[in-house]
Write an enzyme that holds these catalytic residues in place. Structure first.
Site, short mmCIF file in Angstrom:
data_model
loop_
_atom_site.label_atom_id
_atom_site.label_comp_id
_atom_site.label_asym_id
_atom_site.label_seq_id
_atom_site.Cartn_x
_atom_site.Cartn_y
_atom_site.Cartn_z
N ASN A 93 0.08 -0.72 6.38
CA ASN A 93 0.55 -1.49 5.22
C ASN A 93 1.06 -2.81 5.78
OD1 ASN A 93 1.52 -2.42 2.82
ND2 ASN A 93 3.37 -1.18 2.82
N GLY A 94 0.52 -3.92 5.29
CA GLY A 94 0.98 -5.22 5.77
C GLY A 94 -0.22 -6.08 6.16
N GLU A 101 0.56 -9.45 -18.35
CA GLU A 101 0.31 -8.66 -17.13
C GLU A 101 -0.31 -7.30 -17.43
OE1 GLU A 101 3.51 -7.28 -14.64
OE2 GLU A 101 4.87 -7.14 -16.32
N TRP A 103 -3.99 -1.78 -1.31
CA TRP A 103 -4.02 -3.01 -2.10
C TRP A 103 -4.65 -4.03 -1.17
CZ3 TRP A 103 -2.23 -8.10 -2.73
CH2 TRP A 103 -2.28 -8.59 -4.04
N CYS A 140 0.86 -1.18 0.00
CA CYS A 140 0.00 0.00 0.00
C CYS A 140 0.90 1.24 0.00
CB CYS A 140 -0.86 0.03 1.25
SG CYS A 140 -1.83 -1.47 1.46
N GLU A 157 10.00 -13.28 -20.37
CA GLU A 157 9.74 -11.87 -20.02
C GLU A 157 8.74 -11.26 -20.97
OE1 GLU A 157 9.92 -9.84 -17.78
OE2 GLU A 157 9.69 -7.92 -18.79
N LYS A 163 5.15 -9.63 -19.92
CA LYS A 163 4.69 -8.26 -20.24
C LYS A 163 3.34 -8.29 -20.91
CE LYS A 163 7.40 -5.74 -18.36
NZ LYS A 163 7.57 -6.82 -17.49
N ARG A 166 1.71 1.67 -5.91
CA ARG A 166 1.92 0.62 -4.90
C ARG A 166 0.62 -0.12 -4.58
NH1 ARG A 166 6.54 1.23 -1.78
NH2 ARG A 166 5.52 0.16 -0.07
N LYS A 182 3.04 -2.93 -7.55
CA LYS A 182 4.41 -2.73 -7.99
C LYS A 182 5.38 -3.63 -7.23
CE LYS A 182 7.74 -1.06 -10.32
NZ LYS A 182 7.92 -1.60 -11.68
N HIS A 231 7.48 -31.26 -27.04
CA HIS A 231 7.14 -32.10 -25.86
C HIS A 231 5.75 -31.79 -25.35
CE1 HIS A 231 11.19 -33.72 -25.71
NE2 HIS A 231 11.64 -32.49 -25.91
#
Ligand code: AGP
Length: 590
Positions: free
Chosen positions: A100-101, A475, A74, A2, A468, A472, A28, A585, A491
């Protein structure tokens, strides 16, 4: 994670100042937001909070006051609703807390408080803190009440609290970051130093179990476990204000993509002064690891290929969330190199604490000065990418890889050669960012915009590149994309390639070219729409994206091409490229 922001000082528009500070922290967490201000005239706390992004909201209807705290959330405990937004109050409304937490053991305390007739209105763990403080404040002074409540909490947390007739902000952290900013006749608090830049460069990063009591002209720090006063030293932030702003760009991601040539050049010209020292530590160690999460894990994986190809050296790789399950054999001769943009990723912090318990030395590659990982490491290499605000990592990731390129060359004494290779990558990135290249990639995005699945293949260094690029795409554009080691196609995954399925193949000018081309042909034979990202065209490509060869550092411009494709897919889908759904983030809670 947060966003937290607090102000105490001579400015009376503290609510607006805090609200504006939250805008710099919204990356955040952006499920909801809230601001509390102590009104000097009415001597009470006024709160405005709401679910959703800050967007075009304002706090113009909040009164003047010299003390204010704010929060961007968040959600962990309790849905995304106005009531569950922070700040949270006690029964009287005289105390306001943001957090936050995760207050892991909150339920037992909530039950006891309800038995003592405390009334709760939210589903959050945070509201329990407000009522605990209220309860303790009946006998203790305010700051001691906050401390006593905090010491009951298990989990990794940071809280800041205010009370209407107390001219102070009380802040405590354990595991979630908090930074104090020092002004003239005013002081600040934030969960991320970058939010303090417009106001001050003088900061102090609170250590775990430290409490700061901020007054207008004074900041006192003490340890909440021992009660001892902490004689802290301020640090000077080395960022200037505009580094954290969008400037002329429509969003942070595009700005940060375009910053890459400059940042990579700076890394090439300065590198980390520690390069040779870390190279010696690696050589001296018996068993070394590169560890990261998400995109940082792809940088770590790329490091294993770079160390092998360039320095003929073995180094292990592990994903941060898995590392804790196979580090039992670490010992005092082990070296662990955690890689993290934020330096607050819980899976990295927790696995490093375990590695430390096994006696391993920790050398971190991290972007945020003063972050938890930065402060717990024996040695630290700063990525020096500047503040990265878009949730999707771009410049920090290529910065990580740039440092690993230099480190791999440093391992065999060739750091100068490494810098030359990096400058070749800078030149190639500039070409990938040229108008012609941008137009070409934007056109491709329009062609594959309606795809349900996209497959990305690579071998060697192009394997983490493929992972990667897939990361991108998924997400930020929410299109399912899967990165694959090209040799794995036969396979199983090849079964999924049907007519028109977009298949991206990274084909740099290296030893993987031929075998990877075979993979592209296999996908083509099944009807796939083959997109070749390569140094030269080929008839098997249905679409070609040129990327100039830069030797082992070609991974960097290849990743930039993938960033741009993901970016244009997202823009064409009219999605929020900087704040994608369900993400934050930095993942600071498990
Ligand atoms: C990057 O695009 C992702 N948003 C995410 O995977 C990120 O790389 C990961 O969470 C690790 O973060 P860190 O580098 O701050 O530790």
């Amino acid at each position: 994670m947060c966003g937290i922001f607090g102000y105490i000082g001579s400015r009376t528009a503290s609510a607006k100042l805090v609200f504006d500070g939250l805008k710099n922290l919204e990356y955040r967490g952006y499920d909801s937001w809230g601001v509390a201000v102590v009104s000097e005239t009415k001597l009470k706390i006024f709160i405005k909070k709401a679910a959703g992004k800050i967007g075009n909201n304002n706090v113009d209807d909040l009164p003047d006051g010299n003390i204010a705290i704010g929060h961007t959330r968040w959600a962990t405990h309790g849905g995304v609703t106005d009531t569950n937004s922070h700040p949270h109050s006690d029964c009287t409304g005289n105390i306001s807390v943001i957090h936050n937490g995760i207050f892991e053991n909150y339920e037992d305390f909530k039950k006891k408080l309800i038995q003592k007739d405390h009334k709760f209105i939210s589903e959050t763990d945070t509201e329990v803190i407000s009522h605990l403080v209220e309860d303790f404040n009946k006998k203790l002074i305010f700051s001691e009440s906050v401390k006593k409540a905090f010491n009951l909490m298990t989990g990794l947390n940071a809280i800041i609290a205010i009370k209407q007739n107390e001219k102070q902000i009380v802040a405590i952290r354990n595991g979630s970051p908090l930074v104090v900013g020092f002004g003239r006749g005013e002081n600040f608090l934030a969960s991320d130093a970058s939010a303090l830049r417009p106001f001050t460069k003088d900061v102090y990063f609170l250590e775990d179990n430290e409490m700061a009591i901020l007054e207008k002209n004074k900041v006192r720090v003490s340890n909440v476990k021992t009660g001892k006063i902490v004689k802290f030293r301020k640090q000077k932030l080395n960022w200037n204000v505009d580094q954290g702003e969008k400037g002329k760009f429509p969003n942070f991601m595009l700005k940060e993509i375009y910053e890459q040539p400059r940042i990579l050049s700076e890394i090439a010209s300065t590198g980390s002064g520690l390069m040779e020292k870390v190279a010696k530590l690696i050589k001296k160690s018996r068993g070394s690891y590169l560890v990261g999460c998400g995109s940082a894990s792809y940088a770590a994986m790329a490091g294993t290929y770079l160390f092998s190809k360039v320095a003929k050296r073995h180094i292990n790789f592990a994903i941060g969330s898995e590392f804790g399950y196979h580090l039992d054999f670490l010992n005092i001769d082990s070296l662990v190199i955690p890689i993290s943009q934020s330096g607050e990723t819980i899976d990295i912090l927790e696995s490093m604490k375990k590695a430390r318990e096994q006696g391993a030395k920790i050398v971190s590659l991290v972007n945020v000065l003063g972050s938890s990982l930065y402060r717990m490491s024996d040695e630290k290499m700063l990525i020096s990418a500047g503040p990265e605000k878009s949730v999707a990592s771009t410049k920090a990731l290529t910065g990580m890889i740039a440092h690993l390129v230099l480190l791999s060359f440093s391992l065999d004494g060739g750091v100068r050669k490494g810098k030359k290779v990096l400058m070749d990558a800078v030149d190639s990135v500039k070409k990938t960012l040229s108008d012609k290249s941008i137009k070409n990639i934007k056109k491709l995005a329009g062609i594959i915009i309606d795809s349900k699945n996209i497959y990305v293949i690579g071998r060697g260094l192009s394997y983490p590149t493929a992972l990667e690029t897939a990361m991108k795409i998924k997400e930020i554009s929410y299109i399912h994309a899967e990165g694959l080691a090209a040799g794995e196609l036969k396979h199983g995954p090849l079964a999924l390639v049907a007519k028109g399925t977009p298949c991206i193949a990274f084909l740099p000018n290296d030893e993987t070219y031929g075998a990877n081309l075979a993979g592209a042909m296999e996908m083509k034979a099944r009807g796939g729409f083959v997109i070749g990202i390569s140094f030269k065209p080929h008839e098997v490509f249905d679409y070609y994206i040129p990327v100039k060869d830069a030797g082992v550092a070609t991974i960097i411009p290849n990743i930039v091409a993938g960033q741009l494709l993901a970016y244009f897919l997202t823009i064409k889908k009219r999605l929020d490229v900087d704040k994608p759904r369900n993400l934050a983030k930095s993942v600071t809670v498990k």
